[in-house]
Write a protein that holds these residues in place. Sequence first.
Motif, PDB file in Angstrom:
ATOM      1  N   UNK A 299       9.382 -21.600 -16.845  1.00  0.00           N
ATOM      2  CA  UNK A 299       8.596 -22.797 -17.164  1.00  0.00           C
ATOM      3  C   UNK A 299       8.381 -22.909 -18.670  1.00  0.00           C
ATOM      4  N   UNK A 300       8.713 -24.075 -19.262  1.00  0.00           N
ATOM      5  CA  UNK A 300       8.535 -24.283 -20.702  1.00  0.00           C
ATOM      6  C   UNK A 300       7.541 -25.391 -21.031  1.00  0.00           C
ATOM      7  N   UNK A 301       6.817 -25.881 -20.059  1.00  0.00           N
ATOM      8  CA  UNK A 301       5.899 -26.988 -20.323  1.00  0.00           C
ATOM      9  C   UNK A 301       6.596 -28.326 -20.122  1.00  0.00           C
ATOM     10  N   UNK A 302       7.387 -28.737 -21.146  1.00  0.00           N
ATOM     11  CA  UNK A 302       8.088 -30.026 -21.027  1.00  0.00           C
ATOM     12  C   UNK A 302       9.157 -29.976 -19.943  1.00  0.00           C
ATOM     13  N   UNK A 303       9.748 -28.799 -19.751  1.00  0.00           N
ATOM     14  CA  UNK A 303      10.773 -28.677 -18.716  1.00  0.00           C
ATOM     15  C   UNK A 303      10.794 -27.260 -18.146  1.00  0.00           C
ATOM     16  N   UNK A 320      15.372 -28.814 -16.173  1.00  0.00           N
ATOM     17  CA  UNK A 320      14.789 -29.840 -15.305  1.00  0.00           C
ATOM     18  C   UNK A 320      13.504 -30.337 -15.928  1.00  0.00           C
ATOM     19  N   UNK A 321      13.439 -31.635 -16.166  1.00  0.00           N
ATOM     20  CA  UNK A 321      12.246 -32.204 -16.789  1.00  0.00           C
ATOM     21  C   UNK A 321      11.046 -32.043 -15.861  1.00  0.00           C
ATOM     22  N   UNK A 322       9.913 -31.689 -16.423  1.00  0.00           N
ATOM     23  CA  UNK A 322       8.721 -31.462 -15.603  1.00  0.00           C
ATOM     24  C   UNK A 322       8.228 -32.762 -14.981  1.00  0.00           C
ATOM     25  N   UNK A 323       7.790 -32.656 -13.740  1.00  0.00           N
ATOM     26  CA  UNK A 323       7.213 -33.814 -13.039  1.00  0.00           C
ATOM     27  C   UNK A 323       5.696 -33.771 -13.216  1.00  0.00           C
ATOM     28  N   UNK A 324       5.042 -34.955 -13.157  1.00  0.00           N
ATOM     29  CA  UNK A 324       3.583 -34.964 -13.316  1.00  0.00           C
ATOM     30  C   UNK A 324       2.897 -34.049 -12.297  1.00  0.00           C
ATOM     31  N   UNK A 325       3.479 -33.919 -11.118  1.00  0.00           N
ATOM     32  CA  UNK A 325       2.875 -33.091 -10.075  1.00  0.00           C
ATOM     33  C   UNK A 325       3.030 -31.596 -10.358  1.00  0.00           C
ATOM     34  N   UNK A 326       3.914 -31.248 -11.317  1.00  0.00           N
ATOM     35  CA  UNK A 326       4.158 -29.834 -11.602  1.00  0.00           C
ATOM     36  C   UNK A 326       5.149 -29.216 -10.634  1.00  0.00           C
TER      37      UNK A 326
END
Length: 350
Positions: A299-303, A320-326
Amino acid sequence: MIEIDNVSKVFGAGAAAFTALDRVSVTIAENEFFTLLGPSGCGKTTLLRLIAGFEPPTEGRIRLAGEDITALPPNRRPVNTVFQNYALFPHMTVARNIGFGLEMLGKPAAEIAATVDEMLKMVRMEALKGRRISEISGGQQQRVALARALAPHPRVLLLDEPLSALDLKLRKEMQIELKRLQGETGITFIFVTHDQEEALTMSDRVAVMEKGRILQIGTPRDIYNRPTSRFVADFIGDTNFLPGVAAAEGVRLGTGEVVRTATAGRSGAVTLAVRPEQVRLAAPDAAGALRATVTDLVYFGTDTHCHMALADGTPIVARLQSLPSGEVPAARGDAVGVTFAPDAVQILEA
Ligand code: ATP
């Protein structure tokens, strides 16, 4: 503005001879922000020193605005340098440091004062005009060094890793500041760095160097999206390298699966390069997808970086771009499919 024509630089002689630059040719346009990028020891500083006139080339010519300057001493070239360590006079004031070069040129005091004020405004340091260098911060010293180099209105400004002594936040601020200054002054900037992000964010064009040679010249987008060699693909950004064999229909990987992409008449062993942000996850049985197993998720925060292994163990990473849901669409151990657009793939040497 600057034409480097087949320039070589050899230090030492006989058995101790070392070729720091090997037949380098490049033309840099007026008003261009041009960056020399490469690992330590690749010859970036040497090329800058040749342009400044601190060293003569062993071979080749250097022209400025059409005039051959190869034999001109540094002080007769309309070129100035910002050094990594700034080389300011610590006991002198900010204003005196900025005007020093003009004093040496014997300019009248009124003209020096006016130029110093203009430069102070340009680098937003008017308030600290009377402070000594020893009384200002590293970032402020950087601005003074820039102002001093710009004061004689050079046609070309050479910058040798000028931001490397600054902390990350300040460095990012100064990147924007430098780009602004270049735009405002219209001066050709030749910037040396080993930091690929710095090169991508600031430059009009980048030359990637390795072992005294220029491997590729292009816009940041060209260099990032269309690297022509493994070295460039690897040095700039993160890349997945997949070994394979070129065939008519595409590239056959070690797993036996074929990546359908234009091979431009290549045959034999090749390497496919694909950026992690271009790699997509699909269902494990999706048509045309490569089969893979998720080995790790970071996990990198933004992705999130999804590390996978193809059927023959070749590693591949998807960003993979992070989703608002995490939520992340995969878990360690999952069997997944991997896809990427045919034009996201570069075919390079094996
Ligand atoms: P860095 O990012 O570490 O500053 P660089 O790409 O700027 O590296 P250069 O300083 O241009 O590299 O040096 C290129 C090569 O030439 C290095 O291997 C260096 O040791 C060598 N070199 C540079 N100056 C001299 C010199 N005066 N005599 C002998 N070798 C030199």
